[in-house]
Write an enzyme that holds these catalytic residues in place. Structure first.
Site, short mmCIF file in Angstrom:
data_model
loop_
_atom_site.label_atom_id
_atom_site.label_comp_id
_atom_site.label_asym_id
_atom_site.label_seq_id
_atom_site.Cartn_x
_atom_site.Cartn_y
_atom_site.Cartn_z
N GLY A 72 0.79 -1.22 0.00
CA GLY A 72 0.00 0.00 0.00
C GLY A 72 0.83 1.27 0.00
O GLY A 72 0.48 2.24 -0.67
N ASN A 151 -7.99 3.36 8.87
CA ASN A 151 -7.48 2.11 9.39
C ASN A 151 -7.58 1.99 10.90
O ASN A 151 -7.56 0.89 11.44
CB ASN A 151 -6.00 1.93 8.98
CG ASN A 151 -5.15 3.13 9.31
OD1 ASN A 151 -5.46 4.25 8.91
ND2 ASN A 151 -4.07 2.91 10.03
N GLN A 183 -7.65 -0.39 3.42
CA GLN A 183 -8.47 -1.03 4.44
C GLN A 183 -9.87 -1.39 3.93
O GLN A 183 -10.59 -2.14 4.58
CB GLN A 183 -8.60 -0.13 5.67
CG GLN A 183 -7.33 -0.04 6.50
CD GLN A 183 -6.93 -1.36 7.13
OE1 GLN A 183 -7.70 -2.32 7.18
NE2 GLN A 183 -5.70 -1.42 7.63
N SER A 203 -3.56 -3.19 -0.84
CA SER A 203 -2.49 -3.98 -0.24
C SER A 203 -2.96 -5.40 -0.02
O SER A 203 -4.13 -5.64 0.33
CB SER A 203 -2.06 -3.37 1.10
OG SER A 203 -1.03 -4.13 1.70
N GLY A 204 -2.04 -6.36 -0.20
CA GLY A 204 -2.41 -7.77 -0.10
C GLY A 204 -2.45 -8.33 1.31
O GLY A 204 -3.26 -9.19 1.62
N HIS A 205 -1.56 -7.83 2.18
CA HIS A 205 -1.48 -8.49 3.49
C HIS A 205 -2.65 -8.13 4.41
O HIS A 205 -2.74 -8.64 5.53
CB HIS A 205 -0.12 -8.22 4.17
CG HIS A 205 0.03 -6.85 4.76
ND1 HIS A 205 0.01 -6.62 6.12
CD2 HIS A 205 0.23 -5.65 4.18
CE1 HIS A 205 0.19 -5.33 6.35
NE2 HIS A 205 0.32 -4.73 5.18
N THR A 240 11.90 -7.17 -10.83
CA THR A 240 11.37 -8.53 -11.04
C THR A 240 10.13 -8.75 -10.19
O THR A 240 10.11 -8.44 -9.00
CB THR A 240 12.44 -9.58 -10.68
OG1 THR A 240 13.60 -9.36 -11.50
CG2 THR A 240 11.91 -10.99 -10.91
N CYS A 327 2.05 1.13 11.64
CA CYS A 327 3.12 1.94 11.04
C CYS A 327 3.64 3.00 11.99
O CYS A 327 4.68 3.59 11.76
CB CYS A 327 2.61 2.60 9.76
SG CYS A 327 2.18 1.41 8.47
#
Length: 376
Positions: A72, A151, A183, A203-205, A240, A327
């Site tokens: 994110g 969040n 979120q 964001s994936g996590h 990559t 964070c």
């Protein structure tokens, strides 16, 4: 031995078992570089593009308008970098005081470069003032950046009223619009094709993927200016590809496309149960209780006990909650989000964020221990 009850899913989520099993080949046989043109690389490239298809399908865009990032924060910074590069003649940014730290820190960098940044206020329910928003945006504005949902308290900032106001102003003044939807993904129905938005961060996590994977919707890929140069991701983001993360994100988005309604129904049921139990404990207030929120988040402020003290006591009993954004967890200062909302005792606040795997018995265990600590 204490039970382990994880109630901090806004910070990060556990990798799902279904995803863990399907990632196994990419840890072993399918290890190729997706940029390689031989067969082994081509198979991995197909997996990446299949994932992109499902991610795009979940948020209602074309695959070519979606690029994968490291998370994110990179998505947010990439949107800002491109926006100010695309419109160099305009030097004004409009955002809010409660954005994610990656947005606020990038704004500080822009201020050092001569940009004017207007930080919009929020009220005690984390609502934006539509009038203040309208007054802040003018012909010098190059970018407006508003998070979809906060969040820390779960409140929806991008309500229908605020979104309509922004869309009307955007049509008139022609600024770029960025939405931080980190979120909101999986908890709100997001269709980027239905609104005039230039960038949307994800964001994936937060949806049961490994850490280190995110995505950014880009409306105008022809004029996009990369934060990281390179040939990958249609030339929009070098480096990559994180194949494990991308495959996991595709799997999660495919699952959410089919199951999100049922998941959110379950989240609302669990959260309703949690808050009904909290109301039976004296000396606390549920923040943003009566406004639109994402269905998994509850922010609680206590009269007589600090959030940090509660967090540590709960941790000793195997219960994980937070006092705010992960964070900013190393800061000794009260949460800037809660302070901006004008809470009288922001230092006395904890956040509980559940997921679809949270059980009623886990909620009961949390409530029992919390009650002992608060009423002791």
């Amino acid at each position: 031995m204490n039970r382990f009850v994880y109630l901090d899913n806004n910070a990060t989520t556990k990798l799902s078992e279904r995803t863990r099993e399907k990632l196994a080949p990419y840890l072993d046989l399918q290890f190729g570089n997706p940029s390689s043109i031989y067969g082994h690389g081509a198979k991995v490239r197909k997996a990446v593009e299949d994932s992109r298809y499902w991610c795009a399908k979940l948020i209602g865009c074309k695959s070519e308008n979606l690029i994968f990032t490291s998370g994110g924060s990179e998505s947010n910074c990439s949107a800002f970098n491109s926006a100010v590069s695309q419109v160099p003649e305009k030097k004004k940014i409009v955002t809010t005081k409660v954005e994610h730290s990656s947005v606020l820190e990038y704004c500080k960098l822009l201020e050092k470069r001569g940009y004017e940044v207007v930080y919009l206020d929020v009220d005690k329910n984390c609502n934006l003032d539509a009038k203040q928003l309208e007054e802040a945006i003018d012909e010098e504005t190059c970018l407006v950046s508003i998070q979809y949902a906060n969040n820390e308290v779960g409140a929806i900032l991008l309500t229908d009223k605020i979104l309509k106001k922004i869309q009307k102003l955007k049509k008139k003044l022609g600024f770029l619009l960025h939405i931080d939807a980190v979120q909101a993904l999986g908890k709100c129905d997001i269709n980027v094709s239905e609104i005039d938005v230039d960038f949307v961060s994800f964001s994936g996590h937060k949806i049961h993927c490994p850490k280190g994977i995110g995505m950014l919707y880009v409306k105008d890929t022809q004029n996009f200016v990369p934060l990281i140069a390179g040939h990958q991701e249609f030339g929009l983001r070098g480096g990559t590809e994180n194949v494990l993360g991308i495959v996991a994100l595709g799997l999660s988005c495919e699952y959410l496309k089919e199951e999100m309604l049922d998941i959110n129904k379950k989240l609302r049921e669990i959260n309703k149960y949690l808050e009904s139990k909290l109301k039976k404990i004296d000396g606390l207030v549920i923040n943003c209780e009566n406004v639109e929120r994402i269905p998994n988040t509850t922010s609680i402020t206590f009269n007589e006990i600090s959030g940090n003290k509660l967090l540590l006591q709960l941790d000793k009993r195997g219960i994980s909650v937070s006092t705010g954004s992960a964070c900013n967890s190393e800061s000794s200062e009260p949460s800037y989000v809660l302070t901006s909302m004008g809470l009288e005792k922001p230092q006395n606040t904890i956040r509980v964020s559940i997921d679809e795997n949270t059980s009623m018995s886990q909620i009961d265990y949390f409530i029992t221990n919390l009650k002992e600590m608060v009423e002791d």
